[in-house]
Scaffold this motif. Structure first.
Motif, PDB file in Angstrom:
ATOM      1  N   GLU A   1      25.695 -25.344 -30.185  1.00 36.55           N
ATOM      2  CA  GLU A   1      25.322 -26.475 -31.044  1.00 36.55           C
ATOM      3  C   GLU A   1      24.054 -27.186 -30.584  1.00 36.55           C
ATOM      4  O   GLU A   1      23.543 -28.050 -31.289  1.00 36.55           O
ATOM      5  N   GLY A   2      23.546 -26.888 -29.384  1.00 40.94           N
ATOM      6  CA  GLY A   2      22.394 -27.603 -28.866  1.00 40.94           C
ATOM      7  C   GLY A   2      22.703 -29.073 -28.608  1.00 40.94           C
ATOM      8  O   GLY A   2      21.897 -29.960 -28.873  1.00 40.94           O
ATOM      9  N   THR A   3      23.878 -29.336 -28.072  1.00 45.27           N
ATOM     10  CA  THR A   3      24.355 -30.695 -27.825  1.00 45.27           C
ATOM     11  C   THR A   3      23.428 -31.448 -26.879  1.00 45.27           C
ATOM     12  O   THR A   3      22.979 -30.899 -25.876  1.00 45.27           O
ATOM     13  N   LEU A   4      23.164 -32.715 -27.216  1.00 46.93           N
ATOM     14  CA  LEU A   4      22.421 -33.588 -26.307  1.00 46.93           C
ATOM     15  C   LEU A   4      23.398 -34.305 -25.393  1.00 46.93           C
ATOM     16  O   LEU A   4      24.375 -34.889 -25.855  1.00 46.93           O
ATOM     17  N   GLN A   5      23.135 -34.265 -24.095  1.00 46.56           N
ATOM     18  CA  GLN A   5      24.012 -34.892 -23.104  1.00 46.56           C
ATOM     19  C   GLN A   5      23.203 -35.886 -22.273  1.00 46.56           C
ATOM     20  O   GLN A   5      22.135 -35.550 -21.771  1.00 46.56           O
ATOM     21  N   ARG A   6      23.716 -37.101 -22.159  1.00 48.41           N
ATOM     22  CA  ARG A   6      23.035 -38.129 -21.376  1.00 48.41           C
ATOM     23  C   ARG A   6      23.055 -37.768 -19.895  1.00 48.41           C
ATOM     24  O   ARG A   6      24.054 -37.292 -19.377  1.00 48.41           O
ATOM     25  N   VAL A   7      21.928 -38.015 -19.220  1.00 49.65           N
ATOM     26  CA  VAL A   7      21.792 -37.745 -17.792  1.00 49.65           C
ATOM     27  C   VAL A   7      21.836 -39.070 -17.043  1.00 49.65           C
ATOM     28  O   VAL A   7      21.111 -40.003 -17.374  1.00 49.65           O
ATOM     29  N   SER A   8      22.683 -39.137 -16.028  1.00 52.57           N
ATOM     30  CA  SER A   8      22.804 -40.373 -15.248  1.00 52.57           C
ATOM     31  C   SER A   8      21.905 -40.368 -14.020  1.00 52.57           C
ATOM     32  O   SER A   8      21.301 -41.385 -13.681  1.00 52.57           O
ATOM     33  N   VAL A   9      21.811 -39.229 -13.337  1.00 51.14           N
ATOM     34  CA  VAL A   9      21.060 -39.112 -12.089  1.00 51.14           C
ATOM     35  C   VAL A   9      20.293 -37.804 -12.110  1.00 51.14           C
ATOM     36  O   VAL A   9      20.830 -36.776 -12.538  1.00 51.14           O
ATOM     37  N   VAL A  10      19.049 -37.838 -11.649  1.00 54.74           N
ATOM     38  CA  VAL A  10      18.252 -36.621 -11.482  1.00 54.74           C
ATOM     39  C   VAL A  10      18.104 -36.377  -9.989  1.00 54.74           C
ATOM     40  O   VAL A  10      17.622 -37.242  -9.256  1.00 54.74           O
ATOM     41  N   TYR A  11      18.535 -35.204  -9.555  1.00 55.42           N
ATOM     42  CA  TYR A  11      18.464 -34.815  -8.136  1.00 55.42           C
ATOM     43  C   TYR A  11      17.414 -33.725  -8.023  1.00 55.42           C
ATOM     44  O   TYR A  11      17.605 -32.605  -8.481  1.00 55.42           O
ATOM     45  N   PHE A  12      16.275 -34.045  -7.416  1.00 54.42           N
ATOM     46  CA  PHE A  12      15.171 -33.103  -7.311  1.00 54.42           C
ATOM     47  C   PHE A  12      15.390 -32.143  -6.149  1.00 54.42           C
ATOM     48  O   PHE A  12      15.418 -32.546  -4.995  1.00 54.42           O
ATOM     49  N   ARG A  13      15.534 -30.852  -6.488  1.00 53.96           N
ATOM     50  CA  ARG A  13      15.560 -29.781  -5.511  1.00 53.96           C
ATOM     51  C   ARG A  13      14.307 -28.933  -5.654  1.00 53.96           C
ATOM     52  O   ARG A  13      14.179 -27.868  -5.073  1.00 53.96           O
ATOM     53  N   ALA A  14      13.364 -29.421  -6.453  1.00 48.81           N
ATOM     54  CA  ALA A  14      12.073 -28.769  -6.677  1.00 48.81           C
ATOM     55  C   ALA A  14      11.081 -29.865  -7.034  1.00 48.81           C
ATOM     56  O   ALA A  14      11.462 -31.004  -7.296  1.00 48.81           O
ATOM     57  N   GLY A  15       9.808 -29.499  -7.048  1.00 47.74           N
ATOM     58  CA  GLY A  15       8.783 -30.460  -7.416  1.00 47.74           C
ATOM     59  C   GLY A  15       8.101 -31.106  -6.226  1.00 47.74           C
ATOM     60  O   GLY A  15       7.418 -32.106  -6.373  1.00 47.74           O
ATOM     61  N   TYR A  16       8.294 -30.527  -5.058  1.00 46.82           N
ATOM     62  CA  TYR A  16       7.734 -31.095  -3.834  1.00 46.82           C
ATOM     63  C   TYR A  16       6.319 -30.619  -3.540  1.00 46.82           C
ATOM     64  O   TYR A  16       5.633 -31.211  -2.728  1.00 46.82           O
ATOM     65  N   SER A  17       5.910 -29.544  -4.159  1.00 46.93           N
ATOM     66  CA  SER A  17       4.637 -28.894  -3.826  1.00 46.93           C
ATOM     67  C   SER A  17       3.824 -28.664  -5.094  1.00 46.93           C
ATOM     68  O   SER A  17       4.393 -28.455  -6.168  1.00 46.93           O
ATOM     69  N   PRO A  18       2.496 -28.660  -4.971  1.00 47.29           N
ATOM     70  CA  PRO A  18       1.673 -28.317  -6.143  1.00 47.29           C
ATOM     71  C   PRO A  18       2.014 -26.948  -6.730  1.00 47.29           C
ATOM     72  O   PRO A  18       1.832 -26.724  -7.918  1.00 47.29           O
ATOM     73  N   ASN A  19       2.569 -26.055  -5.907  1.00 47.22           N
ATOM     74  CA  ASN A  19       2.962 -24.735  -6.405  1.00 47.22           C
ATOM     75  C   ASN A  19       4.090 -24.821  -7.430  1.00 47.22           C
ATOM     76  O   ASN A  19       4.318 -23.875  -8.188  1.00 47.22           O
ATOM     77  N   ASP A  20       4.817 -25.942  -7.445  1.00 49.96           N
ATOM     78  CA  ASP A  20       5.904 -26.130  -8.407  1.00 49.96           C
ATOM     79  C   ASP A  20       5.395 -26.533  -9.791  1.00 49.96           C
ATOM     80  O   ASP A  20       6.191 -26.719 -10.709  1.00 49.96           O
ATOM     81  N   TYR A  21       4.073 -26.677  -9.919  1.00 50.43           N
ATOM     82  CA  TYR A  21       3.468 -27.132 -11.177  1.00 50.43           C
ATOM     83  C   TYR A  21       2.371 -26.158 -11.633  1.00 50.43           C
ATOM     84  O   TYR A  21       1.201 -26.524 -11.700  1.00 50.43           O
ATOM     85  N   PRO A  22       2.754 -24.927 -11.991  1.00 49.96           N
ATOM     86  CA  PRO A  22       1.738 -23.941 -12.372  1.00 49.96           C
ATOM     87  C   PRO A  22       1.105 -24.189 -13.745  1.00 49.96           C
ATOM     88  O   PRO A  22       0.069 -23.610 -14.056  1.00 49.96           O
ATOM     89  N   SER A  23       1.728 -25.036 -14.567  1.00 54.12           N
ATOM     90  CA  SER A  23       1.174 -25.306 -15.894  1.00 54.12           C
ATOM     91  C   SER A  23       1.394 -26.769 -16.256  1.00 54.12           C
ATOM     92  O   SER A  23       2.092 -27.497 -15.560  1.00 54.12           O
TER      93      SER A  23
END
Length: 143
Positions: free
Chosen positions: A110-132
């Motif tokens: 159904e493509g259900t939308l679910q509210r997010v309470s907390v975002v836990y970053f296990r990525a995004g620490y390095s410029p290599n995590d942002y290729p585009s």
């Protein structure tokens, strides 16, 4: 309660070890319980019961053992569901509503939308995590 590896193998896969030298107690890891408790407290302070916690992970992540232990601990101890997404996936599956709440499109039929309470970053620490630009856009949306 510590279990021994042979007990876990037998419970999980019906495997009985012939080599009893592996029948030593496994050490407990209190950090999993503690990290899950902190994430659960954030969830409790910011959301309703049906919200989820989002783990932002790297594409093709192989180091998932602790992530899965955290997911299991959040569910078993706090009844909180976890979803895993890469920044690239979030660039087309996350939205913020007019009130500033983050929602994630689930991978259901159904493509259900679910509210997010907390975002836990296990990525995004390095410029290599942002290729585009998609990854940068997702990061900006999450913040």
């Amino acid at each position: 309660q510590n279990k021994v590896l042979t007990d876990i193998l037998n419970e999980t896969w019906g495997f009985a070890a012939k080599d009893q030298s592996i029948a030593t107690p496994l050490l407990t890891n209190p950090s999993i319980v503690q990290i899950a408790a902190v994430l659960a407290k954030g969830h409790e302070l910011t959301s309703n019961k049906s919200s989820i916690i989002l783990f932002v992970v790297q594409p093709g992540e192989r180091n998932i053992a602790d992530q899965r232990l955290l997911e299991q601990q959040l569910w078993s101890a706090h009844s909180i569901r976890v979803e895993f997404r890469t920044l690239k996936e979030l660039s087309h599956s996350a939205v913020v509503d007019i009130a500033g709440d983050l929602f994630l499109t689930l991978d259901d039929s159904e493509g259900t939308l679910q509210r997010v309470s907390v975002v836990y970053f296990r990525a995004g620490y390095s410029p290599n995590d942002y290729p585009s630009e998609a990854e940068w856009d997702a990061r900006a949306l999450l913040e």
